[in-house]
Design a protein around this motif. Structure first.
Motif, short mmCIF file in Angstrom:
data_model
loop_
_atom_site.label_atom_id
_atom_site.label_comp_id
_atom_site.label_asym_id
_atom_site.label_seq_id
_atom_site.Cartn_x
_atom_site.Cartn_y
_atom_site.Cartn_z
N ALA A 108 -7.33 -1.22 -10.06
CA ALA A 108 -6.43 -1.41 -11.29
C ALA A 108 -5.23 -0.40 -10.92
CB ALA A 108 -7.02 -1.00 -12.53
N ALA A 109 -5.38 0.62 -10.21
CA ALA A 109 -4.27 1.74 -9.82
C ALA A 109 -3.34 0.97 -8.98
CB ALA A 109 -5.03 2.78 -9.27
N ALA A 110 -3.95 0.25 -7.84
CA ALA A 110 -3.15 -0.52 -6.89
C ALA A 110 -2.30 -1.71 -7.49
CB ALA A 110 -3.90 -0.81 -5.82
N VAL A 111 -3.08 -2.34 -8.38
CA VAL A 111 -2.43 -3.42 -8.88
C VAL A 111 -1.12 -3.03 -9.86
CG1 VAL A 111 -2.73 -5.15 -10.76
CG2 VAL A 111 -4.46 -4.93 -8.96
N ARG A 112 -1.37 -1.71 -10.66
CA ARG A 112 -0.45 -1.22 -11.51
C ARG A 112 0.93 -1.03 -10.57
NH1 ARG A 112 0.32 4.29 -13.82
NH2 ARG A 112 -1.50 4.62 -12.64
N ALA A 113 0.62 -0.35 -9.39
CA ALA A 113 1.70 0.21 -8.44
C ALA A 113 2.50 -1.09 -7.94
CB ALA A 113 1.16 1.02 -7.47
N TYR A 114 1.81 -2.16 -7.45
CA TYR A 114 2.58 -3.15 -7.03
C TYR A 114 3.10 -4.16 -7.85
CZ TYR A 114 -0.02 -2.13 -2.72
OH TYR A 114 -0.64 -1.40 -1.55
N GLN A 115 2.67 -4.17 -9.42
CA GLN A 115 3.44 -4.99 -10.17
C GLN A 115 4.62 -4.15 -10.65
OE1 GLN A 115 0.32 -6.01 -13.04
NE2 GLN A 115 0.38 -8.13 -12.23
N GLU A 116 4.46 -2.87 -10.72
CA GLU A 116 5.55 -2.05 -11.29
C GLU A 116 6.88 -2.18 -10.30
OE1 GLU A 116 4.95 2.05 -12.02
OE2 GLU A 116 3.38 1.74 -13.94
N ILE A 117 6.43 -2.16 -8.87
CA ILE A 117 7.50 -2.01 -8.08
C ILE A 117 8.11 -3.53 -7.77
CG2 ILE A 117 6.25 -2.28 -5.73
CD1 ILE A 117 8.19 0.02 -4.74
N GLY A 118 7.10 -4.52 -7.76
CA GLY A 118 7.62 -5.92 -7.75
C GLY A 118 7.30 -6.48 -6.34
N ILE A 119 6.59 -5.79 -5.49
CA ILE A 119 6.38 -6.29 -4.11
C ILE A 119 5.19 -7.61 -4.53
CG2 ILE A 119 4.37 -4.86 -3.49
CD1 ILE A 119 6.02 -4.96 -0.57
N ARG A 120 5.13 -8.67 -3.60
CA ARG A 120 3.95 -9.58 -3.48
C ARG A 120 2.86 -8.99 -3.10
NH1 ARG A 120 4.59 -14.77 -5.05
NH2 ARG A 120 6.77 -14.85 -4.40
N ALA A 121 1.91 -8.85 -3.58
CA ALA A 121 0.56 -8.06 -3.23
C ALA A 121 -0.58 -9.10 -3.05
CB ALA A 121 -0.03 -6.94 -4.07
#
Length: 469
Positions: A127-140
């Motif tokens: 969840a922590a990694a998902v939150r980071a990637y969604q906030e910045i907007g990179i495709r994860a």
């Protein structure tokens, strides 16, 4: 959402041409000269437009140990890494942000995070990694790193026997955890894709691999793993299976066009033929292979055999950065010493295709990204060709790949959304991230890993290194 980039330099078969690129509903709708502008107009003059690269293998949370692990081979390096790994979800969040920033500012629009999980807080870690990637907007593309065997099982036994402690979680519980994570976090529409990602043959049972095959087939997800990164792993595979690791993974059905495999340094010609036959992708991580003394992957052989190849930075404690352009440069020119036939050497344009389309193919996404093609997602990067590191003017892609570009990324779009403008990330406060990373860490140069001390003698013995007797 629509916009038009005007007068950008775009590579074509005959060289380059200046053209406009129009984006409507997050996809490229037109590429031509003198298009009628739609939506916001962006000046692309003196800028090179390329598809976004894929950072096709990394471990974001290793950022907390970059620069400190001494020169060690993987089997000892990972023991030290794990001895000092204790993290909390907030650190995972911050290091995922840091990984994304460095990837974006070196031309990447997608990242494959082979994410190390905090024991007892596995879903919170994801969840922590998902939150980071969604906030910045990179495709994860997040592949929680899973195993069901303890660390010592990753070394060959040689002539001796090693007692392996039971792993902290059963195979069944691990697979149940992965299914829960898929249901909770897999959301391609919001830029998050889950992968099934056992760490590799060295720490995983067939039951775990087979469970991952089942989950990936049921949910139509990609698979990922490390493969034959070191000589010790090659020796271990023969001890474990009586055949090569590639042959074994083919037998159990793990290899497919939806499978990407990091490193692939110690493959035989027969293994390479299997990789080509199954359509699996090799993720080339040249910097960590050099850093850990793992070897030089036979990338030219892969390419000649028709195997798809992409590039990864690997984790920020085995590289120790997430500069994708640096990994692409080293991963291209390194092979000029492995084959005297210079006609087989990798050209800058081939490097770009490997980093973009090769990365997309390895994620089963080549129909959506990886090239500047009408109908594909608007995942692309504008490079400033007036940057001092890209001057004087010669071949723009040659300058980008063979040079040492600094501050060259002007703008980045992911799924039609502008993430970087004028060289600055727009979606998060990078200065605040920098302060957090600084404040949560401290200068350190000396530490002692107890696990390395315990297993080093055995490692030196099975690898027949001096002083092992």
């Amino acid at each position: 959402m629509s916009f038009t980039i005007q007068n950008a330099l775009i590579p074509v078969d005959s060289g380059y041409e200046t053209a406009d690129v129009q984006v409507v509903n997050n996809c490229i709708s037109a590429i031509a000269q003198n298009l009628d502008s739609a939506g916001t107009v962006i000046d692309g003059k003196n800028k090179l437009l390329l598809p976004g690269f894929v950072n096709a293998h990394t471990h974001s949370s290793e950022m907390w140990q970059r620069g400190i692990i001494p020169p060690l081979p993987l089997e000892l390096w990972i023991a030290e890494l794990y001895d000092f790994t204790p993290l909390d979800p907030e650190q995972v969040y911050l290091s995922a942000l840091g990984t994304a920033v460095e990837t974006l500012l070196s031309g990447g629009t997608s990242v494959v995070d082979h994410l190390v999980l905090i024991p007892g807080q596995e879903l919170e870690t994801i969840a922590a990694a998902v939150r980071a990637y969604q906030e910045i907007g990179i495709r994860a593309f997040i592949g929680p790193l899973i195993q069901d065997e303890s660390l010592t099982a990753g070394m060959p036994a040689g002539d001796g026997a090693i007692e392996h402690a039971a792993y902290i979680r059963s195979t069944k519980a691990t697979l149940e955890l992965m299914e829960t994570a898929i249901k909770q976090f897999h959301n391609p529409e919001k830029g998050v894709n889950m992968l099934l990602a056992p760490t590799g043959i060295q720490l995983c049972s067939d039951a775990l691999f087979e469970g991952c095959i089942d989950l990936s087939d049921r949910y139509n997800l990609c698979r990922h793993a490390h493969l034959l990164e070191t000589p010790a792993q090659k020796q271990l595979a023969h001890e474990k299976y009586g055949c090569s690791a590639v042959e074994h993974l083919q037998k159990i059905g793990y290899l497919s066009p939806r499978t990407s495999l990091a490193h692939c340094v110690w493959l035989e010609d027969s293994d390479i033929a299997i990789m080509a036959e199954t359509g699996a992708t090799v993720v080339h991580n040249p910097l960590s292979n050099l850093r850990l003394g793992s070897g030089i992957a036979p990338i030219l052989k892969y390419r000649q055999a028709g195997v798809n190849v992409s590039f990864g930075c690997d984790g920020a404690a085995s590289n120790d950065s997430q500069d994708l352009l640096e990994a692409i440069k080293i991963g291209s020119i390194l092979h000029n010493i492995t084959d005297l036939d210079y006609r087989q050497w990798i050209t800058p344009r081939q490097s770009v295709e490997m980093a973009a389309l090769g990365g997309a193919k390895g994620l089963n996404a080549a129909d959506e990204m990886g090239s500047l093609t009408v109908g594909k997602k608007a995942d692309f990067v504008l490079y400033d060709l007036t940057s001092l590191s890209l001057l004087p003017r010669t071949d723009p892609i040659g300058l980008l790949i063979l040079g040492r570009p600094t501050n060259a990324v002007d703008s980045v779009w992911v799924n039609g959304k502008q993430i970087v403008a004028e060289g600055k990330v727009k979606t998060i406060d990078v200065d605040a991230l920098r302060r957090e990373l600084f404040d949560r860490s401290q200068w350190s140069s000396k530490r002692q890993s107890q696990t390395v001390s315990e297993i080093e003698a055995h490692y030196r013995q099975v690898m027949k290194l001096p002083g092992y007797a």
